[in-house]
Design a protein around this motif. Structure first.
Motif, PDB file in Angstrom:
ATOM      1  N   LEU A 277     -15.749   7.561  -0.255  1.00  0.00           N
ATOM      2  CA  LEU A 277     -14.959   8.433   0.611  1.00  0.00           C
ATOM      3  C   LEU A 277     -14.866   9.827   0.013  1.00  0.00           C
ATOM      4  CD1 LEU A 277     -13.150   8.584   3.133  1.00  0.00           C
ATOM      5  CD2 LEU A 277     -11.231   7.883   1.700  1.00  0.00           C
TER       6      LEU A 277
ATOM      7  N   GLN B 178      -8.845  10.415   2.880  1.00  0.00           N
ATOM      8  CA  GLN B 178      -8.162   9.363   2.116  1.00  0.00           C
ATOM      9  C   GLN B 178      -6.980   8.776   2.859  1.00  0.00           C
ATOM     10  OE1 GLN B 178      -8.893   8.586  -1.313  1.00  0.00           O
ATOM     11  NE2 GLN B 178      -7.222   7.152  -1.654  1.00  0.00           N
ATOM     12  N   ARG B 179      -6.103   9.626   3.412  1.00  0.00           N
ATOM     13  CA  ARG B 179      -4.886   9.114   4.055  1.00  0.00           C
ATOM     14  C   ARG B 179      -5.204   8.403   5.370  1.00  0.00           C
ATOM     15  NH1 ARG B 179      -0.706  14.024   3.977  1.00  0.00           N
ATOM     16  NH2 ARG B 179      -2.566  15.130   4.663  1.00  0.00           N
TER      17      ARG B 179
ATOM     18  N   GLN C 109     -11.093  12.261  -6.407  1.00  0.00           N
ATOM     19  CA  GLN C 109     -10.178  12.788  -5.396  1.00  0.00           C
ATOM     20  C   GLN C 109      -9.104  13.654  -6.050  1.00  0.00           C
ATOM     21  OE1 GLN C 109      -8.529  13.900  -2.739  1.00  0.00           O
ATOM     22  NE2 GLN C 109      -8.461  12.017  -1.545  1.00  0.00           N
TER      23      GLN C 109
ATOM     24  N   LYS D 215      -6.027   0.888   7.056  1.00  0.00           N
ATOM     25  CA  LYS D 215      -5.869  -0.428   6.428  1.00  0.00           C
ATOM     26  C   LYS D 215      -4.510  -1.028   6.770  1.00  0.00           C
ATOM     27  CE  LYS D 215      -6.935   0.904   2.192  1.00  0.00           C
ATOM     28  NZ  LYS D 215      -7.205   0.779   0.742  1.00  0.00           N
TER      29      LYS D 215
ATOM     30  N   GLN E 201      -4.089  13.141  -6.057  1.00  0.00           N
ATOM     31  CA  GLN E 201      -3.656  11.926  -6.729  1.00  0.00           C
ATOM     32  C   GLN E 201      -2.324  11.422  -6.188  1.00  0.00           C
ATOM     33  OE1 GLN E 201      -5.526  10.220  -9.019  1.00  0.00           O
ATOM     34  NE2 GLN E 201      -7.089  11.700  -8.383  1.00  0.00           N
TER      35      GLN E 201
ATOM     36  N   GLN F   2     -14.929   2.996  -0.082  1.00  0.00           N
ATOM     37  CA  GLN F   2     -14.265   2.989  -1.384  1.00  0.00           C
ATOM     38  C   GLN F   2     -13.685   4.363  -1.680  1.00  0.00           C
ATOM     39  OE1 GLN F   2     -17.376   1.741  -4.045  1.00  0.00           O
ATOM     40  NE2 GLN F   2     -17.198  -0.413  -3.457  1.00  0.00           N
ATOM     41  N   ALA F   3     -12.561   4.385  -2.381  1.00  0.00           N
ATOM     42  CA  ALA F   3     -11.897   5.649  -2.723  1.00  0.00           C
ATOM     43  C   ALA F   3     -12.758   6.471  -3.671  1.00  0.00           C
ATOM     44  CB  ALA F   3     -10.543   5.365  -3.350  1.00  0.00           C
ATOM     45  N   ASN F   4     -12.663   7.769  -3.541  1.00  0.00           N
ATOM     46  CA  ASN F   4     -13.381   8.704  -4.406  1.00  0.00           C
ATOM     47  C   ASN F   4     -12.631   8.845  -5.729  1.00  0.00           C
ATOM     48  OD1 ASN F   4     -14.651  10.836  -5.636  1.00  0.00           O
ATOM     49  ND2 ASN F   4     -14.111  12.348  -4.099  1.00  0.00           N
TER      50      ASN F   4
ATOM     51  N   ASP G   7     -13.812  12.624   2.182  1.00  0.00           N
ATOM     52  CA  ASP G   7     -12.700  13.286   2.877  1.00  0.00           C
ATOM     53  C   ASP G   7     -12.081  12.304   3.866  1.00  0.00           C
ATOM     54  OD1 ASP G   7     -11.019  15.427   3.808  1.00  0.00           O
ATOM     55  OD2 ASP G   7     -12.298  15.513   5.585  1.00  0.00           O
TER      56      ASP G   7
ATOM     57  N   TRP H 250      -7.882   6.696   5.906  1.00  0.00           N
ATOM     58  CA  TRP H 250      -8.429   5.403   5.475  1.00  0.00           C
ATOM     59  C   TRP H 250      -7.310   4.438   5.076  1.00  0.00           C
ATOM     60  CZ3 TRP H 250      -9.377   4.059  -0.052  1.00  0.00           C
ATOM     61  CH2 TRP H 250     -10.042   2.833  -0.192  1.00  0.00           C
ATOM     62  N   GLU H 251      -6.333   4.949   4.291  1.00  0.00           N
ATOM     63  CA  GLU H 251      -5.205   4.113   3.874  1.00  0.00           C
ATOM     64  C   GLU H 251      -4.384   3.665   5.086  1.00  0.00           C
ATOM     65  OE1 GLU H 251      -4.623   2.986   0.985  1.00  0.00           O
ATOM     66  OE2 GLU H 251      -5.571   4.289  -0.502  1.00  0.00           O
TER      67      GLU H 251
END
Length: 373
Positions: A110, A114-115, A73, A121, A76, A68-70, A112, A117-118
Motif C-alpha cells: 500500500l 492507509q485509512r 508510511q 477491514k 505512524q 499489505q501496509a507500507n 496511498d 484500507w483499515e
C-alpha cells in the motif's frame, strides 16, 4: 503566489507513456503536493486529472486481504477515531478515491490509502478499487511527498519522516543534523539572510543551488538544506517547530499519537522537566502527565496551557523576586501598632484602617491563589 500552470499541460503525454504505472505514481504524488495550496482552480484541475487517471490507469478491484501496509508510511499515528470516521464515509458514500498499490509477489504494498484500507477491514469489505504502480526506487521519499503537506499529519509523524529522509539523503546522524542545521540558521539569522533562504522554498532545484551558494553555505550545509527545500519545507520552520518533536518525553509522544495532543501543546508541556522544576524525573513526569490530562480533558488552548504550566512551576521554583524594601518598612510599621497604641486612635480612623487592611488582604489572597495554584 503566481498562477499555477495547468496540471494537464505539465504532464502532457504522461498517461499515454509506456511507463504508465510510474507516471501514475508521480501524478498522484504531485496532486497531493499541490493540493496543499487549497486553490479552488487547482481543485478543478485535480478533479479533471483524477477523471483521466480513473479512465486510463487500469484500476482494478483488489482483495483487501492481499494488501499489505507500507513499512515506510510517514503517517505512524492513525487513531481509531479517524478510521471510524472514514468507515462511516465509506459505508455511506462508497469508495470515491482509489488506493495506490505496488505489486509484490502475490500481494500488494500500500502506497496511498492507509485509512481507507483499515476502514474497509472494519466494514468487512472484500475488495477495494486500486491503481497499480510499479515499485519506485525511493519508496520512502515518494510516500513522504504524498503525505508531508497533509494538514492532518501530526508534527511528530512529520518530524520523524522528515528526519529519516534527511538522514538517508545525507548519511548524517541525529546530533550532526541538529548541529549543522542550527549552526547555518544561526549564522544566516545573524547576517539577516533568513528571508532569502525562505524564498528558495518555491523555486527550482537549480535556483535553490544557486541561491544557497550566494548565501555562502558550505558543502555539508548545502546538502542538508537542499533536502529540506526539495521537500518544499522552510528549514527555519523545521528547526523551530518539527525537530523539537523528536526530543519530547515518551509520555507526550504517546499523547500525540493516541489522544490527539497538538504539537504546540506538547512543546509547552515539555517544559515540565526535572531540570526545570528542580525535582526528580519521577515527580516531573507525574506533574507532566497530570497536566496533559487536564489540557486534553478541558480542551485548553495554548495560552491556557501555558498558564497551567506557570502555576505548576511556581510550586517548585523558588521566587526570583528580591524582598521589597517598601513592604519591609510597612511590615515594621504595622508591628509597632501595639494594642495600647491602637486604643488611643480615633474610632473612625480605626474603621478606615480596618477597611483598608481587609481590601489589601483580599488582594494578597487573590495573588497567592494564582501563584500557588
Amino acid at each position: 503566489m503566481g498562477k499555477i500552470p495547468s496540471i494537464s499541460q505539465r504532464f502532457t503525454g504522461a498517461i499515454q507513456a509506456t511507463d504508465q504505472a510510474q507516471r501514475i505514481t508521480e501524478l498522484q504524488t504531485e496532486v497531493e503536493k499541490l493540493r496543499s495550496s487549497q486553490s479552488p482552480v487547482l481543485e478543478q484541475q485535480i478533479e479533471t486529472l483524477r477523471s483521466q487517471l480513473q479512465e486510463q490507469s487500469g484500476e482494478k478491484d483488489i482483495e483487501v486481504s492481499k494488501i499489505q501496509a507500507n513499512p515506510h508510511q510517514p503517517r505512524q499515528t492513525i487513531t481509531n477515531e479517524s478510521i471510524q470516521i472514514i468507515a462511516r464515509s465509506l459505508e455511506k458514500d462508497g469508495q470515491i478515491t482509489p488506493l495506490i498499490v505496488i505489486p509484490q509477489d502475490d500481494n500488494y504494498l500500500l502506497l496511498d490509502g492507509q485509512r481507507r484500507w483499515e476502514a474497509a477491514k472494519i466494514l468487512g469489505w472484500e475488495t477495494l478499487r486500486s491503481v497499480i504502480a510499479i515499485m519506485p526506487n525511493d519508496l520512502h521519499r515518494k510516500a513522504l511527498l504524498t503525505f508531508i503537506h497533509h494538514e492532518d499529519l501530526n508534527p511528530l509523524d512529520k518530524a520523524e519522516a522528515i528526519f529519516k529522509e534527511v538522514a538517508d539523503a545525507t548519511s548524517m546522524g541525529t546530533e550532526e543534523i541538529l548541529t549543522v542545521l542550527g549552526t547555518v540558521l544561526k549564522r544566516l539569522e545573524r547576517q539577516k539572510q533568513t528571508s532569502q533562504l525562505t524564498s528558495l522554498v518555491t523555486v527550482s532545484t537549480e535556483e535553490q543551488i544557486s541561491g544557497l551558494q550566494s548565501l555562502g553555505v558550505n558543502e555539508v550545509e548545502e546538502k542538508l538544506l537542499l533536502v529540506l527545500l526539495g521537500l518544499a519545507l522552510n528549514p527555519t520552520s523545521v528547526k523551530a517547530n518539527l525537530l523539537p518533536m523528536l526530543s519530547l518525553p515518551n509520555d507526550l509522544k504517546q499523547s500525540i499519537r493516541e489522544r490527539g495532543l497538538k504539537g504546540a501543546h506538547a512543546l509547552a508541556l515539555s517544559i515540565l522537566s526535572a531540570k526545570t522544576l528542580e525535582t526528580s524525573e519521577k515527580i516531573a513526569s507525574k506533574e507532566r502527565i497530570k497536566a496533559t490530562e487536564q489540557v486534553l480533558s478541558q480542551d485548553f488552548n495554548v495560552a491556557k496551557t501555558r498558564e497551567l504550566i506557570a502555576q505548576i512551576k511556581s510550586k517548585y521554583i523558588k521566587s526570583e523576586h528580591s524582598p521589597s524594601r517598601e513592604i519591609t518598612a510597612i511590615q515594621r510599621s504595622v508591628e509597632k501598632l501595639s494594642k495600647e497604641n491602637i486604643a488611643n486612635i480615633d474610632p473612625q480612623q480605626l474603621t478606615d484602617l480596618r477597611t483598608l487592611f481587609q481590601q489589601k488582604l483580599a488582594e494578597i489572597e487573590s495573588i497567592l491563589e494564582i501563584t500557588n495554584g
